[in-house]
Scaffold this motif. Sequence first.
Motif, PDB file in Angstrom:
ATOM      1  N   UNK A 275       0.937  -1.290  -0.101  1.00 21.29           N
ATOM      2  CA  UNK A 275      -0.027  -0.100   0.220  1.00 21.29           C
ATOM      3  C   UNK A 275       0.740   1.259  -0.126  1.00 21.29           C
ATOM      4  N   UNK A 276       2.295   1.359   0.651  1.00 19.18           N
ATOM      5  CA  UNK A 276       3.131   2.272   0.562  1.00 19.18           C
ATOM      6  C   UNK A 276       3.986   2.538  -0.563  1.00 19.18           C
ATOM      7  N   UNK A 277       4.260   1.398  -0.994  1.00 20.00           N
ATOM      8  CA  UNK A 277       5.288   1.291  -2.083  1.00 20.00           C
ATOM      9  C   UNK A 277       4.825   1.170  -3.494  1.00 20.00           C
ATOM     10  N   UNK A 278       3.456   0.385  -3.413  1.00 21.97           N
ATOM     11  CA  UNK A 278       2.998   0.224  -4.761  1.00 21.97           C
ATOM     12  C   UNK A 278       3.756  -0.884  -5.765  1.00 21.97           C
ATOM     13  N   UNK A 279       4.339  -1.495  -5.032  1.00 22.10           N
ATOM     14  CA  UNK A 279       5.287  -2.804  -5.784  1.00 22.10           C
ATOM     15  C   UNK A 279       4.131  -4.023  -5.873  1.00 22.10           C
ATOM     16  N   UNK A 280       4.024  -4.476  -7.107  1.00 22.14           N
ATOM     17  CA  UNK A 280       2.915  -5.517  -7.221  1.00 22.14           C
ATOM     18  C   UNK A 280       3.630  -6.910  -6.535  1.00 22.14           C
ATOM     19  N   UNK A 281       4.842  -6.878  -6.498  1.00 22.70           N
ATOM     20  CA  UNK A 281       5.647  -7.969  -5.927  1.00 22.70           C
ATOM     21  C   UNK A 281       5.060  -8.408  -4.616  1.00 22.70           C
ATOM     22  N   UNK A 282       4.952  -7.165  -3.749  1.00 26.42           N
ATOM     23  CA  UNK A 282       4.606  -7.360  -2.352  1.00 26.42           C
ATOM     24  C   UNK A 282       3.167  -7.635  -2.117  1.00 26.42           C
ATOM     25  N   UNK A 283       2.354  -7.546  -3.161  1.00 17.49           N
ATOM     26  CA  UNK A 283       1.056  -7.986  -3.007  1.00 17.49           C
ATOM     27  C   UNK A 283       1.159  -9.253  -3.163  1.00 17.49           C
ATOM     28  N   UNK A 284       1.549  -9.941  -4.222  1.00 15.93           N
ATOM     29  CA  UNK A 284       1.749 -11.216  -4.585  1.00 15.93           C
ATOM     30  C   UNK A 284       2.323 -11.927  -3.472  1.00 15.93           C
ATOM     31  N   UNK A 285       3.424 -11.804  -2.738  1.00 16.43           N
ATOM     32  CA  UNK A 285       3.768 -12.249  -1.922  1.00 16.43           C
ATOM     33  C   UNK A 285       3.045 -12.360  -0.442  1.00 16.43           C
TER      34      UNK A 285
END
Length: 639
Positions: A275-285
Amino acid sequence: MSTILAVIVLVLLTGLGTAPAPALLSGSALLAWASTVTIVILLIVFGALSGRNCKSSAEPDAPVTLDRTLQYPKRWCVPLGLWAAALGAQVAAPFQFAPFFLWTLSIVSAGVLALPAVKSSQLKMTWYESAALFAILAVAAYFRFWNLPALPFSFDGDVASVGLMSKDLLTGVDPDWLGVRWGSISVPCLRLWALGMSLFGVNLRGLAIGMATVGWLGTLAVWFLARSSSGRQAGIIAAFFCATNLAHIHFSRTLYIEPAAIVLCLEIGLLIAWLKAGRPELLLLSGWIGGIGLVVYDSARVGLILAPLLIVAKALTHEGRGRLTLAALGYFFAGVVLGWGPNLVIALSNLEDFVGRANSVTIFSADAQKHLMGAYETKSFFYMLAEQVRRSFLGAVYLQDTSPHAGFPLPQLEIMTRWLMLLGLGAAIMHARQPAKLALVMWIVLVNLLGGVLTLDPPYWPHLAAALPAYFLLAAQGAGLLLTGAPRGFRRHAVLGLLLAGLAWHTTATWKQYVQIASTRADGFSRSWRYLETLAPGSRAMLVGNDFSWDDRRYQFFAQHINGRSCGLADLNSITFYKDELLVMALGDADRVQQILLERGFASSKEIWSAPPAEGELVILKFGTHSTDLSNAQNNLIP
């Protein structure tokens, strides 16, 4: 002004939660219950007032973007391919090593690919933060590993069951690598306990090493959650409260559910980092970790409700929210399916087993309702429900544990932690539109609702322990309110000094409480297998008593190096003994056992292995000569 009032309240309310709570509406007990609720509400209100205009409570709007997610980076083909191979291997060779190995590789490869995104998500540490975290982890290690086999002195039989199952995995009696279950509870971490026993011995030490290691890692997971959501200060303070919490220490030494709390910390921490960085890898992880949680312990499934609610709550505040919400949920649940891995095949083949004990331990069960109404002495469903709500939501701050796994006569949170947690809760409610604050409030509500209100006998610590990380983070935010709300200069340093002194007192008091309680709760069963543990391998022992059998799971695991047998009191007159049989152990009727042995001509000495003797005392009657040479055992019989 509100900060000063909060400090005054903290000083005055030292008695909150120090006595067992009375039953609801039981005469004068109503006054005690109402005063406790008033105190809780008062602290929450003070926290809300303190955090209303506090700049540190504000959270910048998260730059949520999913534009890059439509590119499907080719490097993710590696974990996807390993995941597909794991499913295929599970279908071809169920529960064997190959699907487990491929599933593990898929998880590791996904973590490696997401590592750059994790590093870029505002988690860069300073040297003093690293030093503080190292010191806290050292304290956490001491509290979890010091005198590990001796504390706690008493264990519930479930610990022995876990030991026996881990032993079966270690010795190859149970060849399954996936789908390892204890009744209807998924316990894949038995492999970790088995690893500990392979390194440190098939005994209590070997079993407890794995549990303590996971508990220690739980402190690091709490730091990650607090750091990713609320910054450096909150991360350090939350990790400290986790390292010194009595319930967390006890579970780290005794139980197998701590991985559920770790899963929730990582899952929600990664989601907030996205939510802070907007990196999709974090959402998938984040979804990937949530999928792993499906096979850890039922409590971890709270994350699969909490995470989507946070995604929807945040996505609906952005333009193009419909497309954003669907894309974010799609990526999260794709991660869940990937993290679930070959266990998906197992669950689909037996959905009823996957549901677990939900049909038997919730208030929707007729047997559960009958039990609860009997326990609360009522025939009213609404009275029962009110008592469930009270016990669940006041469990952490007012009521003692009701489970056999801990049974501590104290609330789940220590005095200082609960004070600060209630202040932090008030501030979080005030700023509930921020995902990091909303996550903590919803986390606590969901765990207490699903693990308490709708479940048997709250406050049951094993069910409610999944909320501990959220409590620690709220306590850290409550401490932050005291610091940021104090005037600058000398007064702020004075508040900081008082807070540090309170934390030092908190640490010392917590550890003394734990050692005192954990070292004095042994019943006769615990004292008996503790004594047997001290005997040399191959020693002979007899257990005498009508409800005292070598078939008990505790003796099967903790005294497995002993050649033991059981005898009922009525059979003691005629049983044949070995000459080298070392001792007879009796629970209750010990005088009668000694009298029978003396009548049969045995010269025995009476020894009570406990000081002071407890109810159901253990009496050890030594006789004969001790020998570990059993090669000629059949010729050493005496009538």
